[in-house]
Design a protein around this motif. Structure first.
Motif, PDB file in Angstrom:
ATOM      1  N   TYR A   1      11.476 -14.569 -31.097  1.00 54.09           N
ATOM      2  CA  TYR A   1      10.321 -14.991 -31.884  1.00 54.09           C
ATOM      3  C   TYR A   1       9.164 -14.020 -31.692  1.00 54.09           C
ATOM      4  CZ  TYR A   1       6.638 -17.799 -33.873  1.00 54.09           C
ATOM      5  OH  TYR A   1       5.594 -18.225 -34.655  1.00 54.09           O
ATOM      6  N   LEU A   2       8.907 -13.637 -30.430  1.00 50.36           N
ATOM      7  CA  LEU A   2       7.789 -12.733 -30.154  1.00 50.36           C
ATOM      8  C   LEU A   2       8.027 -11.361 -30.789  1.00 50.36           C
ATOM      9  CD1 LEU A   2       6.929 -13.597 -26.442  1.00 50.36           C
ATOM     10  CD2 LEU A   2       5.642 -14.183 -28.493  1.00 50.36           C
ATOM     11  N   ILE A   3       9.258 -10.872 -30.651  1.00 53.01           N
ATOM     12  CA  ILE A   3       9.567  -9.553 -31.227  1.00 53.01           C
ATOM     13  C   ILE A   3       9.394  -9.591 -32.745  1.00 53.01           C
ATOM     14  CG2 ILE A   3      11.435  -7.874 -31.636  1.00 53.01           C
ATOM     15  CD1 ILE A   3      12.424  -8.627 -28.765  1.00 53.01           C
ATOM     16  N   LEU A   4       9.947 -10.637 -33.361  1.00 51.28           N
ATOM     17  CA  LEU A   4       9.845 -10.765 -34.819  1.00 51.28           C
ATOM     18  C   LEU A   4       8.384 -10.873 -35.256  1.00 51.28           C
ATOM     19  CD1 LEU A   4      12.662 -13.075 -36.161  1.00 51.28           C
ATOM     20  CD2 LEU A   4      12.151 -10.732 -36.805  1.00 51.28           C
ATOM     21  N   ALA A   5       7.625 -11.694 -34.513  1.00 51.72           N
ATOM     22  CA  ALA A   5       6.223 -11.893 -34.867  1.00 51.72           C
ATOM     23  C   ALA A   5       5.474 -10.570 -34.818  1.00 51.72           C
ATOM     24  CB  ALA A   5       5.586 -12.904 -33.921  1.00 51.72           C
ATOM     25  N   VAL A   6       5.705  -9.818 -33.743  1.00 53.17           N
ATOM     26  CA  VAL A   6       5.011  -8.531 -33.600  1.00 53.17           C
ATOM     27  C   VAL A   6       5.407  -7.594 -34.736  1.00 53.17           C
ATOM     28  CG1 VAL A   6       4.882  -6.456 -32.156  1.00 53.17           C
ATOM     29  CG2 VAL A   6       4.684  -8.707 -31.112  1.00 53.17           C
ATOM     30  N   VAL A   7       6.727  -7.531 -35.013  1.00 58.23           N
ATOM     31  CA  VAL A   7       7.219  -6.613 -36.052  1.00 58.23           C
ATOM     32  C   VAL A   7       6.675  -7.011 -37.420  1.00 58.23           C
ATOM     33  CG1 VAL A   7       9.308  -5.857 -37.277  1.00 58.23           C
ATOM     34  CG2 VAL A   7       9.292  -5.960 -34.780  1.00 58.23           C
ATOM     35  N   VAL A   8       6.774  -8.321 -37.746  1.00 58.23           N
ATOM     36  CA  VAL A   8       6.356  -8.773 -39.079  1.00 58.23           C
ATOM     37  C   VAL A   8       4.847  -8.618 -39.264  1.00 58.23           C
ATOM     38  CG1 VAL A   8       6.173 -10.806 -40.588  1.00 58.23           C
ATOM     39  CG2 VAL A   8       8.301 -10.316 -39.404  1.00 58.23           C
ATOM     40  N   VAL A   9       4.086  -9.042 -38.270  1.00 58.43           N
ATOM     41  CA  VAL A   9       2.624  -8.948 -38.386  1.00 58.43           C
ATOM     42  C   VAL A   9       2.192  -7.485 -38.498  1.00 58.43           C
ATOM     43  CG1 VAL A   9       0.433  -9.336 -37.167  1.00 58.43           C
ATOM     44  CG2 VAL A   9       2.140 -11.144 -37.262  1.00 58.43           C
ATOM     45  N   SER A  10       2.796  -6.618 -37.683  1.00 65.53           N
ATOM     46  CA  SER A  10       2.440  -5.198 -37.754  1.00 65.53           C
ATOM     47  C   SER A  10       2.796  -4.639 -39.123  1.00 65.53           C
ATOM     48  CB  SER A  10       3.174  -4.376 -36.693  1.00 65.53           C
ATOM     49  OG  SER A  10       3.222  -5.050 -35.510  1.00 65.53           O
TER      50      SER A  10
END
Lengths: 125, 269
Positions: free
Chosen positions: B104-113
């Motif tokens: 979830y954290l990795i996806l959140a960082v990738v998507v938000v960036s």
């Protein structure tokens, strides 16, 4: 190693003997490198035949100590036959010193308790 | 018992219990050496050869004890062998939750960036669920409730196999994962008839949401509720059954592998 007192019928360690077989093996092998059969004879001789066990049970213990790095093993020719000889490594010597110190502490503490020791003095004081 | 047979039985027993072939061979070779030394000692003490061999075998210890000791010492070399209950009862949950949070954290960082870099706004705000949004969300859910539990189980089974830990522990881990993963109900609102209302306004919620729900049977004592939860639809059944199926495959494969190693060992003997 499954040790038991010769006078007892049980073939498993009493709890207070936990770690003792390791200490015995490290001590005897630190005197000179030995193979399994030789080591078993040395244990019997050194303990005055007090420690009795299924002799094959020494090998799992030797393998564990070798895996941990306390012993090193090599297959060499001894008396015309190829055998796996174990010797104590530097790490094993350190481990032995540590276990020996712990064992001495346990023995002296139990000795004090069995002889009435400080607790009795404190109670009466 | 014939000593040769005893040593062969010892070797195959170790392999059957999941220990490496070279370890089994090494230990058996040392026991054979020891047996020869004992026999020689007994022969010099005046015993005849059969009696010496029998007594030597007795002094060596019975096969069951030797196998038990060897397996136990081998297992103790590994963390999961020393603490199997902790590893296979609590380990699956800890690993799964860690994997979920990390994903979830990795996806959140990738998507938000990515959204910040490209200037694209959140496409899920339009109230319409497009096919690609369905695919992405179900992909994510599938990853969390199918791929990750299977990966956790595979990871634990590799640890277990290295430590020579029995299949019972893998089964336990699979059951823990199955019950845990099956507990979650996730998906779009069309999977939750009657549920999707806004508690504040009382209006139906939009269709563009993903729900993860804890089971209501925690509040009920009825076994029927438990059954109804897990068997509510094929998706839920799959969530429950997948870890069990994966464990079944792993156990079958490892047993098959052990059997083949045992056969090759017998052929070598």
């Amino acid at each position: 190693m499954s040790t038991s007192f010769a006078t007892s019928k049980r073939r498993t360690n009493p709890d207070f003997l936990n770690g003792v077989p390791e200490l015995v093996v490290l001590e005897l092998l630190s005197q000179r490198p030995m193979y399994g059969y030789e080591l078993v004879q040395a244990i019997k001789e050194a303990s005055g035949e007090t420690l009795e066990f299924g002799e094959g049970c020494i090998y799992p213990l030797l393998h564990k100590l070798a895996e941990r790095g306390d012993l090193s093993s090599r297959r060499i020719d001894v008396g015309g036959r190829s055998r796996v000889v174990y010797r104590v490594t530097t790490k094993g010597h350190k481990q032995k010193a540590q276990s020996q110190a712990q064992w001495s502490q346990v023995v002296s503490s139990v000795g004090r308790i069995l002889q009435g020791g400080k607790y009795e003095h404190a109670k009466t004081a | 018992m014939n000593t040769q047979k005893l040593l062969e039985g010892f070797q195959t027993d170790l392999v059957r219990r999941g220990l490496p072939v070279d370890y089994a061979q090494k230990t058996a070779a040392e026991l054979a050496d020891h047996h020869r030394d004992l026999t020689e000692e007994l022969l010099t003490s005046g015993l005849d050869e059969p009696a010496a061999a029998t007594q030597a075998a007795q002094r060596l210890g019975d096969q069951k004890t030797l196998v038990k000791k060897s397996v136990r010492e081998f297992q103790r070399r590994h963390w999961c062998g020393r603490w199997p209950l902790l590893t296979f009862l609590f380990g699956p949950l800890v690993l799964l939750i860690t994997a979920w949070v990390s994903t979830y954290l990795i996806l959140a960082v990738v998507v938000v960036s990515a959204m910040k870099l490209t200037g694209i706004e959140d496409p899920s705000n339009d109230g319409i669920v497009s096919t690609s949004e369905y695919l992405i969300m179900y992909g994510f859910i599938g990853w969390c409730v199918f791929v990750m539990p299977a990966a956790v189980l595979l990871f634990l089974s590799r640890r277990a196999s290295r430590a020579g830990v029995g299949w019972q522990w893998i089964t336990l881990a699979a059951l823990v994962l199955a019950v845990h993963v099956g507990t979650f109900k996730c998906g779009f609102v069309d999977r939750f008839p009657g549920n999707p209302i806004n508690l504040e306004t009382g209006e139906p919620l939009g269709a563009d949401m993903v729900m993860m729900s804890i089971p209501y049977f925690f509040m009920s004592n009825s076994l029927h509720d438990v059954w109804a939860w897990y068997a509510s639809d094929p998706w839920q059944c799959c969530q429950l059954l997948l870890p069990v199926l994966v464990a079944g495959l792993i156990v079958w494969r490892s047993k098959n592998f052990a059997w083949r190693r045992e056969q090759s060992l017998r052929a070598m003997c």
